[in-house]
Design an enzyme around this catalytic site. Structure first.
Site, short mmCIF file in Angstrom:
data_model
loop_
_atom_site.label_atom_id
_atom_site.label_comp_id
_atom_site.label_asym_id
_atom_site.label_seq_id
_atom_site.Cartn_x
_atom_site.Cartn_y
_atom_site.Cartn_z
N HIS A 1 -50.79 33.92 41.47
CA HIS A 1 -49.88 35.68 41.05
C HIS A 1 -50.72 35.99 40.02
O HIS A 1 -50.09 37.10 39.48
CB HIS A 1 -48.44 34.52 41.00
CG HIS A 1 -47.61 34.72 41.88
ND1 HIS A 1 -47.24 35.52 42.94
CD2 HIS A 1 -47.33 33.49 42.61
CE1 HIS A 1 -46.09 34.54 44.01
NE2 HIS A 1 -46.55 33.49 43.80
N THR B 1 -49.36 29.89 41.95
CA THR B 1 -48.49 30.30 41.35
C THR B 1 -50.76 31.24 40.19
O THR B 1 -50.84 32.48 39.56
CB THR B 1 -48.61 29.69 39.58
OG1 THR B 1 -46.94 28.91 40.06
CG2 THR B 1 -48.38 29.99 38.63
#
Lengths: 350, 350, 350, 350
Positions: free
Chosen positions: D47, D44
């Site tokens: 990202h 994450t």
């Protein structure tokens, strides 16, 4: 708002209770003050009133008892966001600690440090009661006020009935006090069939009939096992809901249970129970559950759904409606065995 | 007993079927020969009749189709002990191998080597049908014959509805063919509330209304999500029963599902389905179940209990009753979309 | 093949047993005749030998006892398809009727009409034993023969341990006979932690230590509750596996259980048990399970997987290996309390 | 205490991040301020760093990312009772609202209004991080600090593995990023067998080998289905743990699943997935679960128990240890596919 209110008070460590004027409870930032519309009487309240062995150990007077009620929000603490003045509410009276293993794993109903409002703190047999916001339950407008005052015991029934598979299963409710009677209604509403009701008290058997049990049995005069076995093709019942808390009731429950069946125990025996574990439990491959309180708050959502849909007719259970001032008379009436659920009105009936 | 019987026969690998006189089936020591009283038509029978892609792969003509029926035992093999001549019966038509992993672990309904009578072997669209004793189901006298002829699809519905928690839960039935309609009745009987029915065909929506769905929605003209969200306080439905087998139906199901809800898939899509797994399944914490057949035989006991107790009104689903000779007309009628369940009578209606 | 065989025989209704030459069992079309390689002794065999109250009620001499064994297929009936001569096998000795409610709903292990080979019919303390094909279990080559002879009690342990959540849970095994000891190994293999073992017999405590219980407790001299509470942060154990069948063991189990915990009862009490249902079961929100036999055949697949992977070291439990001719000496040895599992070799040890 | 601290900051809505001195977070009465000892990097975070489509929609800069960490309590708000200065802690970074349906029914991990620290609020890639007391998790002294910094992804693995029956079951882990690798360790620790690991990246396959998967498969060059079917006697795997979030991985999972098996989906596909629902899900009678986060806080107790008992060797997963100042280098390293778990040290490594 007035400064004092009418309340049922247990003033000291002995039998009885008094009707008194007391101070309206103060409330903190996360609390809700509720003006009680009506409250209902539980067997626990009678234990407290009679000052029996359990009460002597658990209760610390002075105490306002009462843990079943509904009413309107009179005031809210500054941090409260989910209800506002005027909302019609009831409450879960088991206040969980929120920090123990059980609370942190979704089992707050068996919190190690639970406090019960009406048992461990001042309760709802009064014009006002203080409730933490976390425990407040807003009442859907489709639900009648009388039903809203019995959500605590109805929740016991819902939790017990739904504690395992129940649809299309045969069920025996043993003991037809208010929770037993509620269980009949709930079991029927969720597709249990047939529903047997076992009860030795005639008044209660009549109520079980009104709740539409498929077969009401008096185990003191009828052969419960023979009746159940005949009706279940010799298999026995799938589910036993034990609500009597008596050794004979518990034994009968295990006796009529099918191999592989479920026994959910809600009635509280006052002394140890002797049971044939080998034949009645182990060889049977039975599952036995101790049931305590109501799931917080899954059971409440389930109750709400069933009540909103009109799937439960509880009216036969509510046998008496009296002013709260007559609390003592209510206790006497309860002891006759003729009453089931007694509703108390702080400001007079209706 | 005669030597030949009337039967619907799929004679060769092409569309259509014929009504023929054929030999009455022989039967082995563990078999039961049943004289068919009435049979009912399934969508599968239409696939076979129309000889679609699925049928071309699965069916080996000549075949007598038909896997929903009831009738009286005409004769039994010498090892049969549980039924006798004259008994009124239906049957589970999935014949499990009894020896694979699934069969030996209580999952015979997904046996690796299952054979389906009426699909892989001669079925019930005939005056007589042969069934292994293990698969025979005796009909309780309280159950009407018309209902006894639809236990296979009713069992699909019961298995789907009861595949997870259902009491006091909101449910959406997507697709209101016969099994969808049955599911509405079953869901109501076991305490689901509210029950939404989604269907684009007007005839079927009218039937869903007759089955007493709480809210019947036409997703082609109404905003299903908005309606469901409004009715569930913005939470979504607890349970989706997917009976349409269509991509839009499946997507709508996931779309109206609440976080943590259940989707039970029974409808069979004819081609791959594209779904937003991230938002609709994973972030949702959803549980999805592929549902196949009926539990052998737990579902049958559940059906029996619900039917015996009169908890299911299936009558709106049965729209047509015709002589078996008119099988072709029945197929045509089914394609209009106006019929739901069509009953076939080998010896004339009634 | 010879016509007679060596067998342990209970010839009549009194204590003791004899070693005799008897006829090799005949077998039907669905039967398998197994040449016993080794058998193992269960507490039940001692009850039969001693002719106690249970045995007098259940056993009908003459009988060859023995229900734990492994061996090679010597011959098969004409309908047998899943094993052939020479295959190495064991067997589930509970022969279920296949037709009762329990059998038809995936609960054959609690069949209403179960017959146990070695109890209700001639068993495995012999050179040959007859087993229905349905009950034969082929042994994976990775599994040692000694382990293959104790699959029945190991299955009890696996069934009990896996009857609820167990991974990452604290567990107390109460009573360290063979099944208790096996349970320690199984619990460890499936991630239970910590594993407490409670046992009053010193020999058995030593074996529990060898099975790598995290903490072995002598409840006759140590404060089991204090030890468990200290080790679990005051919460109590998640799971109790009751293998002693004694009232004090059962009470200790409930006493050390956490709120919301599971008690799985496998040990069979010889008389009724008195328990404080209110405090120990109901207020605790406990789940209690009667455990009987092994799941047919889910437990067998689970055992096979664990054994194939080498996840279970059972060697400490097998304390004695004797020729079958010395059966009487084995019984005497068992009574000393010093032996755990005794293996019998029909044709001499090794 | 200083007034400023070092932190990784995403200053604005574009790719990249900066190392900055920022104000140490203030904290309220129910908050805990933690001095970060080490933090670990999640996909994450990449990202967010890369500012991909998901990040653009979800993230509102400026933001300090980071949601995996451990450290010592630096200060506590006045209402905090369960931890004190100096305690070694980690935290559940999903902050649930506590008031929605999911939160009130034991499903806080899928709270409708969840906020994630490190995603929706400033996180742990800094010298200090503010955490509400409810979300703090005290670390048992037996647990190594490096493991304490990866409890968030380890919790994903534990939640996924334990989301259904797992003991003695065959399991395929699809995708061997950090959570997949953790899942291998967890599955082994709770008795899954055999454990297959499927992964196309060679570095990750080597790590899967070090985690002791029974069989590591490269589905890009090997016939995964043939291998799994051969190893499971033609049955298929009982459980698929999907960690790749890729369509081919998901399809392979359904393809190698046995009839009646479980697929638990944790990997997040970035676009819709097309799947043959008929053959791969419905006829299979499969159960599919969307897995999100970790149970609050059941999963945490489970992790703690497994780690305390030393049942998990996670060391192969931790491939890189770098100073927090080198965050950008860490991101570059992650993209090579050679690193698995990268640990960040705010005050230098060790």
């Amino acid at each position: 708002m007035a400064e004092t209110m009418l309340a049922v008070v247990k003033p000291e460590a002995k039998a009885g209770a008094e009707i008194r004027d007391v101070k309206i409870p103060s409330f903190g930032p996360s609390d809700v003050l509720v003006k009680v519309k009506l409250a209902s009487v539980c067997g626990t309240d009678l234990h407290i009133y009679d000052w029996d062995a359990w009460a002597q150990k658990r209760i610390h007077p002075p105490l306002i008892p009462g843990h079943e009620f509904c009413g309107h929000v009179a005031a809210v603490g500054r941090d409260v966001t989910t209800v506002k003045e005027g909302d019609f509410v009831s409450a879960e009276m088991h206040v969980a600690c929120g920090k123990c293993y059980q609370c942190r794993t979704g089992e707050a109903h068996i919190c190690q440090y639970v406090k019960i409002i009406g048992v461990d703190a001042d309760g709802a047999f009064a014009e006002y009661v203080r409730i933490p916001e976390s425990n407040i339950w807003k009442i859907d407008p489709a639900i009648p006020a009388e039903y809203a005052s019995v959500l605590d015991p109805l929740g016991n029934a819902v939790h017990t009935v739904l504690a395992g598979e129940i649809a299309a299963r045969s069920v025996a409710v043993i003991g037809c006090g208010p929770i037993g009677l509620f269980s009949i209604a709930v079991a029927r509403a969720v597709g249990a069939t047939p529903v047997f009701a076992l009860e030795i008290n005639e008044h209660r058997r009549q109520l079980a009939q009104k709740m539409k049990a498929d077969r009401v049995i008096d185990p003191s005069t009828e052969d419960a096992k023979a009746i159940v076995m005949e009706a279940t093709g010799g298999v026995g019942v799938d589910v036993v809901l034990e609500m009597s808390g008596k050794t004979p009731g518990i034994r009968t429950g295990f006796n009529i249970l099918r191999l592989g069946g479920r026994v959910s125990l809600l009635g509280i025996p006052s002394k140890p129970v002797e049971l044939n574990f080998a034949d009645d439990l182990i060889f049977k491959g039975a599952t036995v559950q101790g049931i305590n309180g109501r799931l917080m708050y899954k059971t409440w959502y389930q109750m709400q759904a069933l009540l909103k849909a009109g799937k439960l007719d509880l009216s036969p259970v509510i046998t008496d409606r009296i002013p709260m001032r007559d609390f003592g008379k209510g206790m006497a009436r309860l002891k006759t065995g003729e009453a089931s659920k007694i509703l108390l009105y702080p400001n007079g009936v209706r």
